[in-house]
Scaffold this active site. Structure first.
Site, PDB file in Angstrom:
ATOM      1  N   TYR A   1       0.821  -1.424  -0.021  1.00 26.02           N
ATOM      2  CA  TYR A   1      -0.034  -0.193   0.026  1.00 26.02           C
ATOM      3  C   TYR A   1       0.817   1.352   0.036  1.00 26.02           C
ATOM      4  CZ  TYR A   1      -3.694   3.245   1.337  1.00 26.02           C
ATOM      5  OH  TYR A   1      -4.663   4.363   1.244  1.00 26.02           O
TER       6      TYR A   1
ATOM      7  N   ARG B   1      -5.857  -1.307  -0.674  1.00 25.76           N
ATOM      8  CA  ARG B   1      -7.064  -1.031   0.101  1.00 25.76           C
ATOM      9  C   ARG B   1      -8.415  -1.568  -0.629  1.00 25.76           C
ATOM     10  NH1 ARG B   1      -4.296  -1.488   3.224  1.00 25.76           N
ATOM     11  NH2 ARG B   1      -3.358  -0.029   4.862  1.00 25.76           N
TER      12      ARG B   1
ATOM     13  N   TYR C   1       0.298  -2.467   9.652  1.00 24.17           N
ATOM     14  CA  TYR C   1      -1.121  -2.167  10.162  1.00 24.17           C
ATOM     15  C   TYR C   1      -1.246  -3.258  11.407  1.00 24.17           C
ATOM     16  CZ  TYR C   1      -2.689   1.630   7.425  1.00 24.17           C
ATOM     17  OH  TYR C   1      -2.886   2.796   6.442  1.00 24.17           O
TER      18      TYR C   1
END
Length: 827
Positions: A672, A707, A788
């Site tokens: 990402y 995403r 994350y």
């Protein structure tokens, strides 16, 4: 020196000799002894030789140097390396054929010559014996010279007692006997061997459990149909259930056929098709050039919102699919699809005006089939753009059939045209101006419009039916209105919240309210309670009020559930919302007795559900774990996760350029971070330069990188990277072990070896890209921070890993510039 040495021989006795020297002995499963006379091997059977050829071909692909020595007395040397095996070898590899005197073991060997075949050097010398003596003498004399020079450095003869080689050779010094030399100091005790990493095993159901699960699923499906039969109000409902079931099965089969690289276009095109919620609004619109009551106003709002979705969705899909075109692709000439569209719609209009009323149902059938065909076209890049054209035909014909069957006044048709034109213009503007990096939030925004259209259509239908002289709403229609409103509400606020997170307007961290799951259960209980009031209600005020409570609670649930999910899980959130929009559309179909809405709703609902399943499998998590903020994966243990110790190694841009330009095979793993930095253009130019100079470059994409599904495939296609060098995780994982350099750009959790090595890791059992198996790994990140999942990555501390820290965009630009300079100077 760290080399892996493998050996093969037909004689079983050789195995022990090879293994005693630390080599790896290759064996065949064919049981046949190769022992011959005089210590030589005998000629083997055809079955054995075929197995040998397969083994040698496989080894040729993996080995850098092959030395052959096979001889049979009085016979030509057996041919062990065929041309197809040599072709498998990496460029720069070497074959030393010691059997060249009798024809050679390699079919390409030329006696007493050194040849180059497709970058592989094949040595066929037959005078090795005479070459060896000179070579041995040179090596020996060089060692003696270096030894003497070590005692005469700086023009002065010095005997260094600390030099073990000098001290060991010293016998007498200044008349004193110095021999034997004292024993050297014992080396420090070796560190205990590093514990073997525990491989995380993902729980696999037994065959009996699999069969039981399938049987229970079938039992549930059949029982559901039986239950529907008990409450069915009539044949029309049964027909709708038939259509819904068949459409769901067709959608299941079609969506599984979509190539993973086109999952983003799949979501975009289903978004556009879900704009068929406009059909419900068109049916309920009324008044004059403006609506005359609240129900008609809500219907107009549904048409307006749906039109944004239809035009914007199809245009965004076309933009994405055009990016996958390669310069070498032949023209597709998809504008020819305007011929069947014009003939079909024109013929339909003429038939309808002539009074052939039965044609309407068949046009709706054709519309549904074209929508299914539109998704089926995404099975490959070659047919994807034609599929988008087919989807446009499907939606256009569905809207045309609705317009011709509502029988509205010219003023209402004007109102319809204004709503559709206004919404379409907004959708067109948004789709044209949208940056591809903003695709996830755009899809989320479009989902919200579908949810809003479903909610307002539900209210409009309820108000309309209560405005009739005789009010009779059966249980099925009440349930459809309730379901469409509830699911639409979840979709509306859930999508808006997802948009806020993806756009940076809201925090990407998961909202952690105390008792959040209990709060969700309380709100759902409130929905059930309002349903008990709604279903038996006969008064319009009571029905609308209870449906309003349901809507408010669904709005709150959608916003809270999505806010409670972290940014890393947005791919699943987007696909779940995509599925919700389909089921809302399906409920609208039951509400309006519209087969077309039921078909496309089941199609879109199946699509989102399948993509959600794919995303969850890629994270080794259940859908409940993602949606309700659970911890860990299906394989995470109850113990403490391993602590990562060690020191990372950093590298600069110049050293990285040296590595990638010297490599033969390079794999780039984007995450990402690449999308955020918008570094795809610099990487595309870098890849183009490397490929032009003989470096084999490919990309490895994890299913949940980015995403939304397929986002990185679209970004790379936008930058001009050919789709045939962009591979999925399952396609490329086995190639990392044969790769010289891996560039990891902005990825963390998807390349974390803890998923396979630490059973107590929060990501235990998650399928990841095996980048650490390459010879060299360069990780490009802004900092050494965690991803994350908040899990340290052992790969960053491996001996073969170097960290290139800094802004991804600036670093990628520097790599492109320095690589261009390197090749310019080398020219």
């Amino acid at each position: 020196m760290g080399a892996v040495v493998r050996a093969f021989d037909t004689r079983a006795a050789v195995k022990e000799q090879v293994e005693s020297l630390g080599g790896e002995f290759l064996e065949l499963h064919v049981k046949e002894s190769g022992e011959g006379t005089g210590g030589y091997a005998k000629e083997m059977s055809k079955e054995y030789i075929d197995a040998e050829m397969a083994l040698f071909k496989k080894q040729a692909k993996e080995c850098d140097i092959i030395i052959t020595t096979a001889l049979i007395p009085g016979r030509p040397a057996p041919k062990l390396l065929l041309e197809e095996a040599v072709n498998e070898m990496k460029e720069g590899s070497v074959i030393v054929d010691l059997a060249a005197e009798t024809g050679g073991n390699c079919v390409l060997t030329q006696k007493d010559k050194v040849i180059n075949h497709r970058g592989v050097t094949i040595i066929g010398y037959t005078d090795w014996a005479s070459r060896m003596s000179a070579q041995a003498s040179t090596l020996y004399s060089n060692n003696i010279t270096k030894f003497l020079l070590s005692m005469g450095g700086k023009g002065k003869f010095v005997i260094d007692h600390k030099d073990e080689a000098v001290r060991g050779a010293l016998v007498v010094e200044e008349g004193q006997l110095m021999w034997p030399a004292p024993a050297p100091a014992k080396p420090a005790a070796a560190a205990p061997p590093k514990a073997q990493a525990t491989k995380v095993e993902t729980p696999q159901p037994t065959p009996a459990e699999k069969t039981l699960s399938r049987s229970l699923q079938l039992t549930g499906g059949l029982s559901s149909l039986l239950a529907l039969g008990l409450v069915s109000p009539g044949s029309q409902f049964n027909s709708m259930v038939n259509i819904f079931s068949l459409a769901g099965l067709v959608g299941y089969q079609v969506v599984w056929g979509v190539t993973p690289a086109l999952h983003s276009p799949l979501m975009s095109v289903t978004n556009a098709i879900s704009g068929m919620t406009a059909v419900g609004g068109l049916v309920l619109m009324g008044g004059s050039i403006l609506p005359s009551n609240a129900a008609q106003g809500l219907a107009a709002l549904a048409v307006f919102a749906s039109s944004i979705n239809i035009v914007g969705g199809f245009l965004v899909t076309q933009r994405m699919l055009d990016m996958f075109k390669r310069p070498t692709d032949l023209p597709e000439n998809n504008y020819y699809y305007a011929i069947p569209a014009s003939v079909f719609l024109g013929g339909y209009g003429a038939a309808a005006l002539a009074g052939f009323n039965e044609v309407h149902d068949l046009v709706l059938l054709a519309s549904g089939m074209c929508c299914i065909g539109g998704i089926a076209g995404l099975a490959s890049q070659q047919t994807a753009r034609a599929g988008n054209a087919l989807g446009i035909v499907g939606v256009s014909s569905g809207l045309a059939a609705t317009l011709l069957t509502v029988g509205a006044s010219s003023e209402v048709y004007g109102q319809m045209a204004l709503c559709m034109a206004g919404g379409g213009a907004i959708g067109l503007t948004i789709a044209r101006k949208m940056a591809i990096t903003d695709l996830p939030q755009l899809v989320a925004a479009f989902h919200s419009l579908v949810g809003l259209a479903a909610v307002v259509t539900g209210f409009s239908q309820l108000m309309y039916m209560h405005s009739l002289p005789v009010v009779h709403i059966d249980g099925v229609h009440m349930a459809a209105i309730f379901a469409a409103t509830f699911i639409g509400g979840l979709t509306f606020t859930g999508s808006i919240t997802a948009f806020g997170k993806l756009q940076g307007l809201l925090s990407s961290s998961a909202l952690q309210l105390p008792g959040k799951n209990a709060l969700n259960l309380a709100m759902f209980a409130g929905v059930i309670g309002s349903g008990f009031v709604f279903f038996p209600s006969v008064e319009a005020t009571t029905a609308i009020a209870s449906l309003g409570v349901t809507t408010g609670l669904s709005f709150a649930m959608g916003a809270h559930m999505t806010a409670s999910i972290g940014g890393a899980d947005m791919p699943v959130v987007i696909t779940v919302l995509n599925s919700y929009s389909g089921w809302a559309l399906c409920a609208e179909g039951f509400m309006l007795n519209n087969n077309l809405l039921t078909v496309v709703g089941a199609l879109i609902g199946s699509s989102g559900a399948i993509l959600s399943y794919i995303m969850c499998v890629a994270m080794n998590r259940s859908i409940g774990n993602v949606l309700f903020g659970g911890y860990g994966t299906s394989s995470t243990g109850t113990g403490k996760a391993k602590e990562i110790t060690g020191t990372h190694t950093e590298v600069n841009v110049d050293a990285t350029v040296e590595l990638i330009t010297a490599a033969k095979r390079v794999i780039i793993v984007p995450g990402y971070g690449l999308a955020v930095a918008k570094a795809q253009y610099a990487i595309a130019e870098l890849v183009k330069m490397l490929a032009a100079n003989g470096v084999h470059v490919r990309f490895g994409i994890h299913p949940v990188a980015g995403r939304m599904p397929g986002q990185l495939n679209v970004l790379l296609a936008e930058a001009g990277v050919p789709y045939d060098v962009v591979l999925e995780m399952e396609e490329i994982n086995s190639d990392f072990a044969h790769t010289d350099v891996v560039l990891v750009i902005g990825a963390n959790d998807t390349v974390n070896s803890a998923a396979l090595e630490d059973p107590n890791s929060p990501i235990a059992g998650m399928p990841v890209l095996h980048v650490w198996e390459a010879k060299k790994v360069i990780v490009m990140k802004r900092t050494m921070g965690v991803g994350y999942a908040a899990v340290d990555n052992p790969v960053f501390y491996n001996e073969n890993t170097s960290m290139l820290l800094g802004d991804a965009k600036a670093t990628c630009d520097a790599l492109r510039t320095k690589t261009a300079e390197f090749y310019a100077h080398s020219a």
